[in-house]
Enzyme design. Structure first.
Site, PDB file in Angstrom:
ATOM      1  N   GLY A  67       4.459   1.178 -14.309  1.00  0.00           N
ATOM      2  CA  GLY A  67       5.256   2.375 -14.034  1.00  0.00           C
ATOM      3  C   GLY A  67       6.350   2.555 -15.054  1.00  0.00           C
ATOM      4  N   TYR A  99       7.608   3.210   2.814  1.00  0.00           N
ATOM      5  CA  TYR A  99       8.259   2.729   1.596  1.00  0.00           C
ATOM      6  C   TYR A  99       9.110   1.484   1.883  1.00  0.00           C
ATOM      7  CZ  TYR A  99      10.968   2.899  -2.759  1.00  0.00           C
ATOM      8  OH  TYR A  99      11.566   2.586  -3.957  1.00  0.00           O
ATOM      9  N   SER A 100       9.909   1.539   2.933  1.00  0.00           N
ATOM     10  CA  SER A 100      10.758   0.397   3.288  1.00  0.00           C
ATOM     11  C   SER A 100       9.918  -0.837   3.593  1.00  0.00           C
ATOM     12  CB  SER A 100      11.638   0.735   4.492  1.00  0.00           C
ATOM     13  OG  SER A 100      12.521   1.791   4.198  1.00  0.00           O
ATOM     14  N   LYS A 123       8.559  -2.390   0.371  1.00  0.00           N
ATOM     15  CA  LYS A 123       9.589  -3.079  -0.409  1.00  0.00           C
ATOM     16  C   LYS A 123      10.100  -4.327   0.309  1.00  0.00           C
ATOM     17  CE  LYS A 123       9.591  -0.290  -3.949  1.00  0.00           C
ATOM     18  NZ  LYS A 123       9.139  -0.753  -5.275  1.00  0.00           N
TER      19      LYS A 123
END
Length: 250
Positions: free
Chosen positions: A15, A158-159, A162
């Site tokens: 990325g 997302y949380s 991660k």
């Protein structure tokens, strides 16, 4: 170009075409590291990163792969190995968001975020690790997020991805510690990138109340920490989750 203690090492940054990934590439290149610039959809931006590095006397090339696709990851790592013999420094930076409240979240939104953020970290790490073990030297740096520590409304996918990277980092650090390979995670807060720029002023004002320093960070703040963790100065630092967030995770 700097004659640092990792001059001549090779790095793969996922990325890497813009934002935090781009800043990391430039930081490592300044340290004399050869950088493979991974991108998925932003080809022209990746080309610009490579051009910037070559203009300053460094060595880099762009390489396409969707990190959620195992075959593409393996092909990418094989190409880097063909070019430079292997990857010494891996920065798992690739990540996406697909926000929404959980009760309305589609299966696709869940699986796509997990596929890029978590599976991509797994695929890239596994593909590069054997060379590091053989060389008895390596640096694996995972880019997490402050919301993986404190959570955030509308970001359960997302949380979760991660937060999982935190457990991944600590477990792998224990597995490879005796091989002179360090594994750490950097958890950025709100950094001035395209994503943050796209927020409304009301959203920005709300977020600012969460940050003790009262300001957004810069991509260079993250890149500097990655550069340190990649260097010999951090050879005794492993399994750590380092927040670069203006105090947001306190």
């Amino acid at each position: 170009m700097s004659n640092s203690d990792i001059n001549g090492k090779t790095a793969l940054v996922t990325g890497a075409s813009k934002g935090i990934g781009k800043a990391i590439c430039l930081e490592l290149a300044q340290m004399g590291v050869k950088v493979a610039v991974n991108y998925n959809s932003s080809k022209s931006e990746a080309e610009q990163v490579v051009q910037t590095i070559t203009d300053m006397g460094g060595e880099a090339f762009k390489i396409h792969a969707d990190v959620s696709d195992l075959e593409q990851v393996n092909a990418m790592v094989d190409k880097v190995s063909d070019e430079w013999g292997g990857v010494n420094i891996l920065v798992n930076n690739a990540g996406i968001i697909n926000d929404g409240l959980l009760m309305r979240m589609s299966d696709e939104a869940w699986h796509r975020v997990m596929g890029v953020n978590l599976n991509g970290t797994f695929y890239c790490t596994r593909a590069t690790l054997r060379h590091m073990v053989r060389e008895r030297w390596g640096r694996i740096i995972n880019i997490g997020s402050v919301v993986g520590i404190r959570g955030n409304i509308g970001q359960t996918n997302y949380s979760s991805s991660k937060a999982a990277i935190i457990g991944f980092t600590k477990s792998l650090a224990k597995e490879v510690a005796t091989r002179n390979i360090t594994v750490n995670a950097v958890t950025p807060g709100y950094i001035s990138t395209e994503t943050v720029a796209g927020l409304s002023q009301r959203q920005k004002d709300t977020i600012m109340t969460w940050i003790p320093q009262g300001k957004f960070g810069n991509t260079e703040d993250i890149a500097s920490m990655v550069g340190y963790l990649a260097s010999e100065r951090a050879s005794y630092v492993t399994g750590q989750i380092i927040s670069v967030d203006g105090g947001m995770a306190i």
